[in-house]
Design a protein around this motif. Sequence first.
Motif, PDB file in Angstrom:
ATOM      1  N   CYS A 168       3.377   6.768   2.769  1.00 27.81           N
ATOM      2  CA  CYS A 168       3.861   5.468   3.249  1.00 27.81           C
ATOM      3  C   CYS A 168       2.803   4.849   4.166  1.00 27.81           C
ATOM      4  O   CYS A 168       2.415   5.431   5.174  1.00 27.81           O
ATOM      5  N   ALA A 169       2.332   3.672   3.787  1.00 19.57           N
ATOM      6  CA  ALA A 169       1.259   3.000   4.542  1.00 19.57           C
ATOM      7  C   ALA A 169       1.726   2.612   5.940  1.00 19.57           C
ATOM      8  O   ALA A 169       0.935   2.569   6.888  1.00 19.57           O
ATOM      9  N   VAL A 170       3.001   2.337   6.074  1.00 13.73           N
ATOM     10  CA  VAL A 170       3.528   1.937   7.373  1.00 13.73           C
ATOM     11  C   VAL A 170       3.519   3.118   8.338  1.00 13.73           C
ATOM     12  O   VAL A 170       3.084   3.002   9.493  1.00 13.73           O
ATOM     13  N   ASP A 215       0.805  -1.220   0.000  1.00 13.67           N
ATOM     14  CA  ASP A 215       0.000   0.000   0.000  1.00 13.67           C
ATOM     15  C   ASP A 215       0.843   1.278   0.000  1.00 13.67           C
ATOM     16  O   ASP A 215       0.303   2.383  -0.055  1.00 13.67           O
ATOM     17  N   CYS A 216       2.160   1.148   0.110  1.00 14.17           N
ATOM     18  CA  CYS A 216       3.024   2.333   0.061  1.00 14.17           C
ATOM     19  C   CYS A 216       3.086   2.832  -1.387  1.00 14.17           C
ATOM     20  O   CYS A 216       2.987   2.044  -2.332  1.00 14.17           O
ATOM     21  N   LYS A 217       3.278   4.146  -1.529  1.00 15.60           N
ATOM     22  CA  LYS A 217       3.306   4.719  -2.880  1.00 15.60           C
ATOM     23  C   LYS A 217       4.468   4.147  -3.689  1.00 15.60           C
ATOM     24  O   LYS A 217       4.320   3.819  -4.867  1.00 15.60           O
ATOM     25  N   ASN A 225       9.705   0.521  -3.567  1.00 13.08           N
ATOM     26  CA  ASN A 225      10.957   0.294  -2.822  1.00 13.08           C
ATOM     27  C   ASN A 225      10.986   1.116  -1.529  1.00 13.08           C
ATOM     28  O   ASN A 225      12.045   1.436  -1.004  1.00 13.08           O
ATOM     29  N   CYS A 226       9.801   1.440  -1.025  1.00  9.57           N
ATOM     30  CA  CYS A 226       9.686   2.273   0.179  1.00  9.57           C
ATOM     31  C   CYS A 226      10.375   1.602   1.370  1.00  9.57           C
ATOM     32  O   CYS A 226      10.163   0.419   1.642  1.00  9.57           O
ATOM     33  N   LEU A 227      11.198   2.387   2.053  1.00 11.71           N
ATOM     34  CA  LEU A 227      11.843   1.866   3.275  1.00 11.71           C
ATOM     35  C   LEU A 227      11.091   2.319   4.522  1.00 11.71           C
ATOM     36  O   LEU A 227      11.517   2.069   5.643  1.00 11.71           O
ATOM     37  N   HIS A 228       9.996   3.051   4.315  1.00 15.76           N
ATOM     38  CA  HIS A 228       9.114   3.490   5.410  1.00 15.76           C
ATOM     39  C   HIS A 228       9.835   4.419   6.385  1.00 15.76           C
ATOM     40  O   HIS A 228       9.628   4.339   7.595  1.00 15.76           O
ATOM     41  N   VAL A 229      10.707   5.255   5.850  1.00 12.25           N
ATOM     42  CA  VAL A 229      11.427   6.192   6.715  1.00 12.25           C
ATOM     43  C   VAL A 229      10.965   7.621   6.438  1.00 12.25           C
ATOM     44  O   VAL A 229      10.281   8.229   7.257  1.00 12.25           O
TER      45      VAL A 229
HETATM   46 ZN    ZN Z   1       6.335   2.689   3.280  1.00 12.02          ZN
END
Ligand code: ZN
Length: 315
Positions: A278-280, A264-266, A269-273
């Motif tokens: 960012c879904a996280v 669900d992140c845009k 390769n999202c690292l959620h930082v």
């Molecule tokens: Zn993310």
Amino acid sequence: MTGRVYKSTGSWYTIKTQLGETYECRIKGKFRIKGIKSTNPIAVGDIVDFNLETDNNETTGIIHNIHDRTNYIVRKSVNLSKQTHIISANIDQVFLMITIDNPPTLTSFIDRFLVTAEAYSIKTILLFNKIDSYDDETLNEVRYLAHVYRKIGYECIGISAKTKKNVDKVKSLMHGKVSMFSGHSGVGKSTLVNAIEPSLNLKTKEISTQHMQGQHTTTFAEMFDLSFNAKIIDTPGIKGFGVVDMEKEEIGDYFPEIFELKQDCKFNNCLHVKEPKCAVKDALDKDDIAFSRYRSYLQIIEGEDEHYRTDIWDK
Ligand code: ZN
Ligand code: GDP
């Protein structure tokens, strides 16, 4: 014949068949397993095929085949050669023993442990020990942590190895399986194993640090049969799993709650930082993800490998 490796001295393997017969076995000639470069080709827990040989009235076995492993854990030598040693294989589950105090178990330790166990494909069950000794506030902390970890799929049990509270639950989970017990020194591993099987005297404490940093060819693990159709692998001196080489991008996959959200992140390769949409991070803002878990995730992706390494071996 087929059997399981219970013990290894380096050149000899003690192998038990399903009928309970025990044989001392060796490997003849070169024996390499695809994809793994390790100092030992066969480890405790391996299932192998062997032929018997009789020489001077002594019957021993020659191992000629190793069955595919469902998983295995390794340690890397501390010296420069960085050789890999397989500690044990085919582990069905590991019980991570946790105490809130005396000694404290930090969530960063729990989370690093779980990441490594996920990377190794080993199921982990969390045992919160010493609940007989906690005050209300500490018990609330146990409840909170159990809630955090249950929510992401880990079974959690509050136990007392001392009063045997819920020890039967642990025993029933061990039935028909190969189990390991991990956790900081002093959390009650020996007390629990003793409550489970009084006749079994594990050597949990005999290995010194010096030994750990010595020759990487030493094998520490040993498998034991318990009286109620359960097996246990004892790994003296090892409280964690060692370092697994992981890519930064891969680490989130071993946090079940991050893995579930990452599509669900845009950015794929999202690292959620710091990434937008960012879904996280959205879930974190909504308290759907525990902050302690996210903090552990950041610590791991920011890389403190050396710290991690010294953190997980018993001192
Ligand atoms: Zn993310
Ligand atoms: P290990 O290092 O993980 O093997 O830990 P031990 O089994 O040696 O236990 C460390 C200390 O904690 C000992 O003094 C035990 O008596 C104590 N202990 C273990 N389990 C419990 C428990 O359930 N409740 C309480 N109050 N003490 C415990």
